[in-house]
Design an enzyme around this catalytic site. Structure first.
Site: not given
Ligand code: DX5
Ligand code: ZN
Length: 226
Positions: A70, A145, A68, A139, A35, A179, A39, A11, A177, A37
């Site tokens: 959001m 975040f 992705h 998720m 990936h 952690g 937002m 990501s 997705d 993100d």
């Molecule tokens: C958060 C994103 C994730 C994020 C994951 O809402 O959708 O894709 O980048 O980041 P890590 O791998 O640090 O949890």
């Molecule tokens: Zn994501």
């Protein structure tokens, strides 16, 4: 084209936004998807990047884009990402009142269609929609975040989705997705995920490409029991 058994998707949320093209090239030969993100500061409190950045980045790499979204009102915005050349466009179930219609639009625009399920959303109401989708993103944190702690209880949804996919013989990637790192990816793989997003674990590493390879190795071992 042979389909890789497991997908690792770094990501770029955790990358240096001033050097995005270089950051993508750093993992280009190790990763399967990139990936991205998106937002909008409405669906989630955070604000990241949008279509112009995705369009510019599309020209900078060969990697398939796993977008992705959001965002609110994905019916308005999601097809634009397919038109921009995204391989897969995932939108949130919580943001869309007709997910199957949007999945059709995305497929007609030439992309794979993905459905994302946030932390507090049960999966059961969506299982019957899965034949309309190519990707199910579960998720493993609350969306919004990077750098949050993985929530192992959310793997119950991965188990449920994997059972449903197996019994219905569906062709569907199950993506996790949030952690995902060396200490969590094996549990996610064992639960039935076959696509893994990792931000901090890749771009926080000294050697991002090596981090991708290591994650893949761990996931493969957890899947095959090798
Ligand atoms: C958060 C994103 C994730 C994020 C994951 O809402 O959708 O894709 O980048 O980041 P890590 O791998 O640090 O949890
Ligand atoms: Zn994501």
């Amino acid at each position: 084209m042979t389909v890789p058994p497991l997908i690792v998707a770094p990501s770029i949320l955790a990358a240096d936004f001033a050097r995005l093209a270089d950051e993508v090239r750093a993992i280009e030969h190790a990763a399967d998807w990139l990936h991205v993100d998106v937002m909008d500061n409405h669906f989630v409190p955070n604000l990241t990047i949008g279509l112009p950045v995705v369009q510019s980045l599309r020209a900078a790499t060969q990697l398939p884009f796993d977008v992705h979204l959001m965002i609110e009102d994905p019916r308005r915005w999601a097809p634009g990402y397919a038109d921009a050349g995204a391989y897969n466009v995932t939108f949130h179930a919580e943001a869309c009142d007709d997910p199957v219609a949007l999945a059709k639009d995305l497929r007609s625009a030439g992309a794979k269609a993905g459905l994302a399920i946030d932390r507090d959303t049960p999966i059961e109401p969506y299982l019957d929609l899965l034949p309309s989708f190519d990707t199910l993103l579960i998720m493993t944190i609350k969306a919004g975040f990077g750098g949050q702690r993985f929530i192992p209880q959310l793997l119950d949804k991965v188990h449920a989705a994997r059972r449903h996919v197996a019994s219905g013989h569906l062709e569907l990637r199950i993506e996790v997705d949030g952690g995902i790192a060396a200490d969590t990816i094996e549990q996610a793989a064992a639960a039935g995920a076959d696509a893994f997003v990792a931000g901090t674990a890749v771009y926080g590493a000294d050697d991002p490409a090596e981090a991708v390879r290591r994650l893949r190795g761990l996931a493969e071992r957890a899947t095959t029991g090798a």
